[in-house]
Design a protein around this motif. Structure first.
Motif, mmCIF file in Angstrom:
data_model
loop_
_atom_site.group_PDB
_atom_site.id
_atom_site.type_symbol
_atom_site.label_atom_id
_atom_site.label_comp_id
_atom_site.label_asym_id
_atom_site.label_seq_id
_atom_site.Cartn_x
_atom_site.Cartn_y
_atom_site.Cartn_z
ATOM 1 N N LEU A 17 0.543 4.290 -2.224
ATOM 2 C CA LEU A 17 -0.666 5.072 -1.991
ATOM 3 C C LEU A 17 -0.451 6.126 -0.908
ATOM 4 O O LEU A 17 -1.220 7.088 -0.799
ATOM 5 C CB LEU A 17 -1.789 4.122 -1.538
ATOM 6 C CG LEU A 17 -3.184 4.367 -2.117
ATOM 7 C CD1 LEU A 17 -3.127 4.356 -3.618
ATOM 8 C CD2 LEU A 17 -4.152 3.317 -1.633
ATOM 9 N N SER A 18 0.604 5.938 -0.095
ATOM 10 C CA SER A 18 0.816 6.883 1.003
ATOM 11 C C SER A 18 1.536 8.143 0.533
ATOM 12 O O SER A 18 1.623 9.122 1.260
ATOM 13 C CB SER A 18 1.609 6.214 2.129
ATOM 14 O OG SER A 18 2.928 5.985 1.709
ATOM 15 N N ASN A 19 2.065 8.104 -0.692
ATOM 16 C CA ASN A 19 2.694 9.305 -1.249
ATOM 17 C C ASN A 19 1.602 10.130 -1.933
ATOM 18 O O ASN A 19 1.365 10.023 -3.140
ATOM 19 C CB ASN A 19 3.782 8.890 -2.241
ATOM 20 C CG ASN A 19 4.601 10.075 -2.686
ATOM 21 O OD1 ASN A 19 4.157 11.230 -2.550
ATOM 22 N ND2 ASN A 19 5.771 9.814 -3.223
ATOM 23 N N SER A 20 0.940 10.962 -1.151
ATOM 24 C CA SER A 20 -0.261 11.651 -1.631
ATOM 25 C C SER A 20 -0.004 12.479 -2.882
ATOM 26 O O SER A 20 -0.827 12.503 -3.799
ATOM 27 C CB SER A 20 -0.812 12.562 -0.535
ATOM 28 O OG SER A 20 -0.954 11.854 0.651
ATOM 29 N N TYR B 243 0.470 4.886 9.018
ATOM 30 C CA TYR B 243 0.666 5.951 8.021
ATOM 31 C C TYR B 243 -0.137 7.159 8.481
ATOM 32 O O TYR B 243 -1.248 7.379 8.003
ATOM 33 C CB TYR B 243 0.150 5.507 6.655
ATOM 34 C CG TYR B 243 0.777 4.257 6.155
ATOM 35 C CD1 TYR B 243 1.921 4.310 5.369
ATOM 36 C CD2 TYR B 243 0.246 3.022 6.462
ATOM 37 C CE1 TYR B 243 2.507 3.162 4.923
ATOM 38 C CE2 TYR B 243 0.819 1.859 6.013
ATOM 39 C CZ TYR B 243 1.949 1.930 5.236
ATOM 40 O OH TYR B 243 2.536 0.791 4.790
ATOM 41 N N ILE C 115 0.167 10.294 -6.029
ATOM 42 C CA ILE C 115 -1.143 9.733 -6.333
ATOM 43 C C ILE C 115 -2.056 10.810 -6.911
ATOM 44 O O ILE C 115 -2.778 10.579 -7.892
ATOM 45 C CB ILE C 115 -1.756 9.116 -5.053
ATOM 46 C CG1 ILE C 115 -1.057 7.808 -4.705
ATOM 47 C CG2 ILE C 115 -3.247 8.893 -5.215
ATOM 48 C CD1 ILE C 115 -1.479 6.631 -5.542
ATOM 49 N N ILE D 202 0.818 -1.194 0.000
ATOM 50 C CA ILE D 202 0.000 0.000 0.000
ATOM 51 C C ILE D 202 0.866 1.266 0.000
ATOM 52 O O ILE D 202 0.352 2.367 -0.243
ATOM 53 C CB ILE D 202 -0.914 -0.023 1.252
ATOM 54 C CG1 ILE D 202 -2.113 0.903 1.118
ATOM 55 C CG2 ILE D 202 -0.159 0.291 2.505
ATOM 56 C CD1 ILE D 202 -3.257 0.268 0.476
ATOM 57 N N ALA E 217 -8.311 2.890 2.062
ATOM 58 C CA ALA E 217 -8.077 1.596 1.415
ATOM 59 C C ALA E 217 -8.077 0.454 2.423
ATOM 60 O O ALA E 217 -8.705 -0.586 2.194
ATOM 61 C CB ALA E 217 -6.746 1.632 0.650
ATOM 62 N N ILE E 218 -7.397 0.664 3.550
ATOM 63 C CA ILE E 218 -7.320 -0.414 4.543
ATOM 64 C C ILE E 218 -8.684 -0.627 5.209
ATOM 65 O O ILE E 218 -9.125 -1.769 5.414
ATOM 66 C CB ILE E 218 -6.236 -0.110 5.599
ATOM 67 C CG1 ILE E 218 -4.860 0.003 4.945
ATOM 68 C CG2 ILE E 218 -6.227 -1.169 6.695
ATOM 69 C CD1 ILE E 218 -4.283 -1.294 4.464
ATOM 70 N N ASP F 51 -0.672 10.373 8.236
ATOM 71 C CA ASP F 51 -1.379 11.450 7.549
ATOM 72 C C ASP F 51 -1.922 11.049 6.178
ATOM 73 O O ASP F 51 -2.353 11.906 5.422
ATOM 74 C CB ASP F 51 -0.450 12.660 7.403
ATOM 75 C CG ASP F 51 0.873 12.235 6.786
ATOM 76 O OD1 ASP F 51 1.101 11.015 6.691
ATOM 77 O OD2 ASP F 51 1.662 13.100 6.398
ATOM 78 N N SER F 52 -1.896 9.768 5.862
ATOM 79 C CA SER F 52 -2.306 9.396 4.521
ATOM 80 C C SER F 52 -3.782 8.970 4.477
ATOM 81 O O SER F 52 -4.129 7.844 4.847
ATOM 82 C CB SER F 52 -1.436 8.265 3.995
ATOM 83 O OG SER F 52 -1.883 7.920 2.710
ATOM 84 N N LEU G 18 -5.661 8.365 1.932
ATOM 85 C CA LEU G 18 -5.958 7.295 0.970
ATOM 86 C C LEU G 18 -5.672 5.909 1.536
ATOM 87 O O LEU G 18 -6.447 4.975 1.322
ATOM 88 C CB LEU G 18 -5.126 7.499 -0.303
ATOM 89 C CG LEU G 18 -5.783 8.358 -1.375
ATOM 90 C CD1 LEU G 18 -4.788 8.643 -2.481
ATOM 91 C CD2 LEU G 18 -7.007 7.656 -1.943
ATOM 92 N N VAL G 19 -4.556 5.777 2.234
ATOM 93 C CA VAL G 19 -4.216 4.480 2.813
ATOM 94 C C VAL G 19 -5.268 4.081 3.837
ATOM 95 O O VAL G 19 -5.718 2.932 3.879
ATOM 96 C CB VAL G 19 -2.816 4.524 3.463
ATOM 97 C CG1 VAL G 19 -2.530 3.234 4.211
ATOM 98 C CG2 VAL G 19 -1.760 4.755 2.410
#
Lengths: 315, 315, 315
Positions: free
Chosen positions: B85-88, C145, B91, B82, C154-155, C147-148, C150-151
């Motif tokens: 996906l954490s690199n906003s 993670y 993305i 994942i 997703a999780i 501050d993400s 999106l992650v």
């Protein structure tokens, strides 16, 4: 000191089991494992053609046959799936054997290894490695999940029978896709014997089985080797567990459920109840049966199946 | 100071390579990579229809095209899949580009980007990112598995050509399943050049290749960019490695094995030796050839293939 | 203290939400989740036949239905995929329920659970566990993670709707392979509602949504339970989000792109634009429609679909 004195036997048994437990798999037993595995791949239908079309796909497929257990158990335990690749010596050995089996001039390597006595010895040695692999998996799982019997069984099974369990994806590498079959739907003998081994060694590890580890190792190894040799010599693929399986199945999974009644009714009306699996597979089997004289035969299913194909023809 | 003085050239080469090595991929080169990748997805058969039916599947597919290498190498090294996906920022950039390519009013974005000179520049910039991705993978593998050449090559290759290597599963997201083909069975040009790059950079890293890193980076980058441009301009998909490959293949993998003899025999009797791969694929190809005037053409296979489809028609 | 005093309502709401937030899922709600999940598996076409052919494949499939979310989110975060297996109590409970649903004498367990009021209650309880699973996933992602956004989405989504998202591979265990469909291409209602929940709880967690966690939990849980009950009672599978979806789709993804024009043109000429997805699926649907009196009906697609099949016939 009397007539029924079993002390010497016990002593010999103990000595033998200690000797086995201290046996090193590297390099000879590992090599036998690689050789038998790569030969089993070569005997899969279409594998030889792939080896000509794409040596890289063939090599990758061979590595999955040789190290599939390590890869599968690594993924299950969130360890690097690439780890088996970091053991350069093993990879080099397996790669050399892969090259010799598929591309040796005059096919010398493969044809030599398929001579029955030699193949018997090699298969026996491969069976010995199974004990070590199952045990290795269980020990690794034990050190991570101390009290979880199920995890230990699963990892031991995966490590020992990984090549079979991931066979769908190994086949995909070679461009073959048979979704209607997998090792869970129809277990092959090696997968079954590995599962039994994983259960036994887990019970031993958690002290539910009152046996010493090296004794169990010896008993299990002898059983697998003898059984494998018997199956190769008689050419039978009859599982020695068939009666026990039948009893368990009848007791647990085939009660007087309404399903049985429905199935009977359906069959009377000529309706196949199994609308989940494709009908083609049956047709394919028929098609295969129609051409028994096809020179490139080979069986699908278990990656550890063993037949001789092109060799005797080319002699 | 004489006629044959090469010092200035050497100096310029050194300067240029240092400049390249200090180049930042973010944001322009990364954007070019995302744009070319998403355009390649759009040119896959059926992709446009999927973008209308399910934007989410289309977005996920695009992300696999853009970040497939990161995902694959993460899985191989047991790092979180994942993570990309954490690199906003990345993305977000990739998502905006995905939206513009598929849903821009009047299809402006896609039609602009397919203008040949612009596409040439974009593809060149994408090739530059390949060097960085391969190098990043090798560095990451080196820090974990210090002395394992094979792991370094594998991770570098996965990071650089991940989108192609996982293409079977990327296609599955879009409801397409082509088990008879994969990048190991039939390597596309980008996968091949990435593998060569991974080997070269690994040899450099382990000091088997007596070259400085930034020099190798410059040479490799120039080679990939020039070669890609040549292929796009001439429209040829001929690999520049074909002769070398043929020599290696003939030397190593096509010995006088009995297989050749068997194959000949079989072909005389009209039996196809390759019973592992489905016959349909051939029929499909024929069917495709029969309708050359179909407006929505597009090629399967490599996810980095490039053609222009709907754009010129809509102008 | 006046006529329009809402304080008591607010207080009751607060109290209720606190009560819900402190509710333990173990063991009753978890059991309801396992029971409804395994029943949904049993109602898949071909699942009963698999349960007779291979209890192990059936058990593994059931575990993927029950713990699929945990397995998927574990793989995504590089945590051991085997972890759900290490929770012996849960596995034991799920296994007992699996056994009762598939192999109970006279099919008592399944037939009792399909009585409408009971099934309604069980499905409602299963919906409650969804809230906890989504929240658990988001909390786990938040701690890794920070501050993400999106992650976290997703999780949370994977944890709550994992069984659906991995349905292609769950089906593969049972020998079924339907590449032309997946939960991303055509989302089922449970997958959609979980995605919305994951978005809402993530916004709450990152303080973009000005609501307290236990309030959101109550609102979301009530919505899912009420909606599920409504759908079961009316037998409609109409999504309550259809109008919103249609507006979003029209605004964002169906602009005046040239694709629309091309598609129109193609349809005039009788050419199907979607040459990426196989045509068979349509034929299969027709074939299914032709035999409406087949006793073993069942719907494909969502693993949480609910119908009663063999039971009423056997009464």
């Amino acid at each position: 000191m009397g007539l029924f004195d079993v002390m010497p036997f016990e002593h010999a048994f103990d000595e033998l089991s200690h000797g086995l437990a201290n046996l090193s798999m590297f390099p000879y037993f590992d090599m036998a494992h690689y050789l038998v595995s790569v030969m089993a791949l070569r005997e899969q239908p279409g594998a030889l053609a792939v080896s000509r079309r794409s040596p890289i796909a063939c090599w990758f497929s061979s590595m999955l046959y040789c190290f599939g257990g390590g890869v599968l158990s690594a993924i299950m335990m969130a360890e690097p799936a690439i780890a088996p690749l970091s053991n350069s010596t093993s990879i080099l050995m397996a790669s050399i054997i892969w090259y010799l089996v598929f591309y040796c001039p005059s096919d010398l390597a493969y044809c030599t290894a398929t001579i029955t006595p030699l193949r018997l010895v090699l298969s026996g040695m491969k069976e010995v490695t199974r004990t070590w692999k199952v045990l290795g998996g269980i020990t690794a799982a034990h050190s991570k999940y101390e009290d979880s019997v199920l995890v230990m069984i699963a990892i031991g099974w995966a490590r020992g029978a990984g090549g079979g369990l991931i066979s769908n994806f190994e086949q995909l590498v070679r461009g073959v896709w048979k979704p209607e079959t997998n090792e869970l739907l129809k277990m092959s003998y090696p997968t079954k014997i590995t599962l039994i081994g994983a259960v036994l060694f887990t019970l031993q590890q958690t002290h539910y089985l009152p046996l010493q580890k090296h004794h169990l190792m010896l008993i299990y190894t002898i059983f697998t080797v003898v059984n494998k040799s018997r199956m190769m010599l008689t050419g039978s693929s009859a599982s020695p567990f068939a009666p026990i399986e039948a009893v368990i199945y009848k007791t647990l999974f085939a009660g007087s459920s309404p399903f049985a009644a429905i199935a009977d009714e359906l069959q009377k009306h000529g309706i196949d109840i199994d609308n989940g699996s494709p009908k083609e597979s049956r047709k394919q089997k028929k098609a295969l049966k129609k051409s028994p004289d096809s020179p490139v035969r080979g069986q699908s299913g278990s990656p550890e199946a063993e037949t001789t194909t092109s060799c005797k023809k080319s002699d």
